[in-house]
Write a protein that holds these residues in place. Structure first.
Motif, PDB file in Angstrom:
ATOM      1  N   SER A  91      -4.123  -4.912  -2.279  1.00 39.70           N
ATOM      2  CA  SER A  91      -4.687  -4.423  -1.026  1.00 39.70           C
ATOM      3  C   SER A  91      -3.835  -4.817   0.162  1.00 39.70           C
ATOM      4  O   SER A  91      -3.753  -4.080   1.156  1.00 39.70           O
ATOM      5  CB  SER A  91      -6.112  -4.956  -0.849  1.00 39.70           C
ATOM      6  OG  SER A  91      -6.116  -6.369  -0.743  1.00 39.70           O
ATOM      7  N   THR A  95      -3.015  -0.768   0.703  1.00 43.20           N
ATOM      8  CA  THR A  95      -4.077  -0.512   1.678  1.00 43.20           C
ATOM      9  C   THR A  95      -5.357  -1.124   1.128  1.00 43.20           C
ATOM     10  O   THR A  95      -5.546  -1.166  -0.098  1.00 43.20           O
ATOM     11  CB  THR A  95      -4.274   1.001   1.918  1.00 43.20           C
ATOM     12  OG1 THR A  95      -5.438   1.201   2.743  1.00 43.20           O
ATOM     13  CG2 THR A  95      -4.460   1.754   0.631  1.00 43.20           C
ATOM     14  N   ARG A  97      -8.141   0.066   0.889  1.00 37.03           N
ATOM     15  CA  ARG A  97      -8.948   1.057   0.185  1.00 37.03           C
ATOM     16  C   ARG A  97      -8.611   1.169  -1.302  1.00 37.03           C
ATOM     17  O   ARG A  97      -9.360   1.797  -2.046  1.00 37.03           O
ATOM     18  CB  ARG A  97      -8.805   2.422   0.871  1.00 37.03           C
ATOM     19  CG  ARG A  97      -9.727   2.576   2.065  1.00 37.03           C
ATOM     20  CD  ARG A  97      -9.227   3.565   3.066  1.00 37.03           C
ATOM     21  NE  ARG A  97      -8.062   3.080   3.777  1.00 37.03           N
ATOM     22  CZ  ARG A  97      -8.109   2.198   4.781  1.00 37.03           C
ATOM     23  NH1 ARG A  97      -9.259   1.702   5.162  1.00 37.03           N
ATOM     24  NH2 ARG A  97      -7.012   1.802   5.390  1.00 37.03           N
ATOM     25  N   VAL A  98      -7.499   0.548  -1.747  1.00 31.33           N
ATOM     26  CA  VAL A  98      -7.199   0.593  -3.183  1.00 31.33           C
ATOM     27  C   VAL A  98      -8.102  -0.338  -3.965  1.00 31.33           C
ATOM     28  O   VAL A  98      -8.147  -0.259  -5.200  1.00 31.33           O
ATOM     29  CB  VAL A  98      -5.718   0.244  -3.464  1.00 31.33           C
ATOM     30  CG1 VAL A  98      -4.789   1.192  -2.745  1.00 31.33           C
ATOM     31  CG2 VAL A  98      -5.407  -1.201  -3.105  1.00 31.33           C
ATOM     32  N   ILE A 180      -4.771   7.990  -7.224  1.00 31.46           N
ATOM     33  CA  ILE A 180      -5.366   8.566  -6.026  1.00 31.46           C
ATOM     34  C   ILE A 180      -5.182  10.085  -6.011  1.00 31.46           C
ATOM     35  O   ILE A 180      -6.102  10.840  -5.693  1.00 31.46           O
ATOM     36  CB  ILE A 180      -4.746   7.928  -4.769  1.00 31.46           C
ATOM     37  CG1 ILE A 180      -5.136   6.452  -4.670  1.00 31.46           C
ATOM     38  CG2 ILE A 180      -5.177   8.680  -3.511  1.00 31.46           C
ATOM     39  CD1 ILE A 180      -4.405   5.710  -3.574  1.00 31.46           C
ATOM     40  N   ARG A 287      -5.968  10.810   2.917  1.00 32.46           N
ATOM     41  CA  ARG A 287      -6.047   9.703   3.873  1.00 32.46           C
ATOM     42  C   ARG A 287      -5.460   8.413   3.281  1.00 32.46           C
ATOM     43  O   ARG A 287      -4.727   7.670   3.946  1.00 32.46           O
ATOM     44  CB  ARG A 287      -7.501   9.499   4.281  1.00 32.46           C
ATOM     45  CG  ARG A 287      -7.811   8.313   5.192  1.00 32.46           C
ATOM     46  CD  ARG A 287      -7.333   8.577   6.600  1.00 32.46           C
ATOM     47  NE  ARG A 287      -5.978   8.113   6.819  1.00 32.46           N
ATOM     48  CZ  ARG A 287      -5.256   8.438   7.874  1.00 32.46           C
ATOM     49  NH1 ARG A 287      -5.739   9.264   8.779  1.00 32.46           N
ATOM     50  NH2 ARG A 287      -4.035   7.977   8.016  1.00 32.46           N
ATOM     51  N   GLN A 288      -5.764   8.121   2.032  1.00 34.72           N
ATOM     52  CA  GLN A 288      -5.258   6.911   1.392  1.00 34.72           C
ATOM     53  C   GLN A 288      -3.749   6.980   1.196  1.00 34.72           C
ATOM     54  O   GLN A 288      -3.041   5.978   1.397  1.00 34.72           O
ATOM     55  CB  GLN A 288      -5.955   6.707   0.052  1.00 34.72           C
ATOM     56  CG  GLN A 288      -7.426   6.363   0.164  1.00 34.72           C
ATOM     57  CD  GLN A 288      -8.024   5.996  -1.173  1.00 34.72           C
ATOM     58  OE1 GLN A 288      -7.742   4.949  -1.745  1.00 34.72           O
ATOM     59  NE2 GLN A 288      -8.857   6.873  -1.696  1.00 34.72           N
ATOM     60  N   ASP A 291      -2.182   6.291   4.476  1.00 34.14           N
ATOM     61  CA  ASP A 291      -2.302   4.873   4.833  1.00 34.14           C
ATOM     62  C   ASP A 291      -1.262   4.026   4.120  1.00 34.14           C
ATOM     63  O   ASP A 291      -0.661   3.121   4.709  1.00 34.14           O
ATOM     64  CB  ASP A 291      -3.707   4.373   4.496  1.00 34.14           C
ATOM     65  CG  ASP A 291      -4.762   4.889   5.459  1.00 34.14           C
ATOM     66  OD1 ASP A 291      -4.371   5.416   6.520  1.00 34.14           O
ATOM     67  OD2 ASP A 291      -5.955   4.767   5.147  1.00 34.14           O
TER      68      ASP A 291
END
Length: 424
Positions: A91, A95, A97-98, A180, A287-288, A291
């Motif tokens: 992370s 990011t 979000r992972v 992702i 988005r990910q 990022d």
């Protein structure tokens, strides 16, 4: 479409282990019953010597079961402590979000479930051992239970190997962005399956406002909304997009063509949470990827190769979205009548999401500008005329930014040369 409840359970880490502990208790009852039936069968045949042999074998197995029960919790603590460190590193480098990838990982949940189940089963087996040693008075010998315990230990070791392998892969950029992208493409296929047709909605006759807690609109129960709209003979239109932040009092549904349904019937059909999910959010995967690329291009990280890997996937996603209808998804009832209209990002929104922020940060890295130009050129080859404008706009803006920022003419020429690998 996948059930929202199923998706919400996949985003938790407690459900699978809890279900596993319940199942292992049932397994123990079945194994204990089988052990009792074996002893009863041997007693009916007055085979007391065989019962004595089973008792001796079970006593030997008791040492193994005791060792397993005492060591398994320590093993679980060490394994998942290391895993938490790995998640923290991933992370921080990619990011935050992972982290959701690790939470949704089936192998992680299965490993924890089997580890905890092995520990609980071994404790339950220890309660089945009797102090009585005379074959005539023995009521049960936990032989089957001991065998099952050894099987669970073997399964735990195999899953440990698979778990470590998967965790190490998820610490690498390539497997993460691939995961992702695959999830984002699955959402794209589901959300663009409504077809390119449009529907003329009658005038709005009412609105349903959000009454719950503030948060991100994660998903809606499409089947339930369609059923309610069919009963009321109206068309519902979702006002915010999936991924929007809503607060109490925000209108979430517009009613067209009739009286608004009862608010109670729609309350549980709209799910709000603290963060976005993949379930119905078309733009979340993009988005990910953006990022991760932005963090890779930051001065603190300075890893343009990771940004290029993300651009590869962004181009892949946009190429898959290019021929699909975007902008609105029409959900129909069994008669084919439109009952729910859901707004999704259109083509311009996706292109802006994929390139706008990266374009602003890419001017300092010729590797990224060259890959972005090559990606835009590849997409232009796939586009129909109506979808070329946003790509041409981002290409022109990138060229202008490089010309303003890069001082040397030779460096400008080099940075504006399209290259699918960035720099070789």
């Amino acid at each position: 479409m996948l059930s929202p409840l199923r998706e919400h359970l996949r985003d938790t880490f407690w459900f699978a282990p809890t279900a596993g502990l319940v199942c292992v208790f049932v397994l123990w009852l079945a194994a204990a019953g089988l052990d009792a039936e074996i002893v009863d069968y041997l007693r009916e045949r007055r085979a007391y010597d065989e019962i004595g042999d089973l008792t001796a074998i079970a006593e030997d197995a008791k040492t193994i079961v005791t060792t397993v029960s005492s060591a398994m919790m320590t093993f679980i603590g060490v394994v998942f402590s290391i895993s938490l460190v790995a998640v923290q590193m991933a992370s921080g480098q990619l990011t935050p979000r992972v982290v959701r990838i690790f939470v949704r990982s089936r192998i992680s949940k299965l490993t924890l479930t089997v580890f905890l189940s092995t520990f609980l089963f071994s404790l339950l087996v220890l309660t089945s051992y009797e102090s009585e040693t005379e074959p005539e008075r023995v009521t049960a010998v936990p032989l089957v239970q001991s065998v099952v315990t050894l099987g669970l230990v073997g399964l735990s070791l195999l899953l440990f190997i698979a778990y470590v392998t998967t965790t190490l892969r998820l610490m690498q950029v390539g497997p993460v962005v691939d995961r992702i992208t695959r999830e984002a493409l699955r959402v794209l296929v589901r959300q663009s399956a409504g077809g390119p047709d449009q529907v003329a909605l009658p005038g709005a006759t009412g609105r349903v406002v959000h009454r719950g807690q503030a948060g991100v609109l994660r998903d809606v129960d499409v089947a339930r909304l369609v059923r309610v709209a069919r009963r009321q003979r109206v068309v519902l239109r979702l006002i915010p997009r999936i991924g929007d932040y809503v607060v109490p009092g925000t209108p979430v549904l517009a009613v067209h063509g009739g009286r608004a349904p009862d608010v109670g019937a729609l309350r549980s059909a709209v799910s709000v949470g603290v963060e976005r999910t993949f379930h119905q959010d078309v733009g979340f995967g993009l988005r990910q990827l953006v990022d991760i690329a932005l963090r890779a291009m930051s001065p603190a990280v300075n890893d343009p190769t990771t940004a290029v890997q993300c651009l590869d996937r962004i181009v892949q996603f946009l190429a898959a979205a290019a021929p699909r209808p975007l902008g609105a998804v029409l959900h129909r009832d069994r008669r084919g009548e439109v009952r729910l209209v859901q707004d999704v990002p259109d083509w311009d929104d996706l292109v802006d999401l994929g390139f706008a922020e990266l374009r602003g940060c890419a001017v300092e890295s010729p590797q990224v500008t060259r890959r972005m130009l090559a990606g835009i050129d590849d997409l232009l080859l796939l586009m129909e005329e109506g979808r070329r404008e946003p790509l041409l706009r981002h290409r022109a803006l990138l060229e202008q930014a490089v010309e303003r920022t890069v001082a040397q003419p030779a460096d400008r020429v080099f940075a504006l040369e399209a290259d699918r690998q960035g720099i070789g």
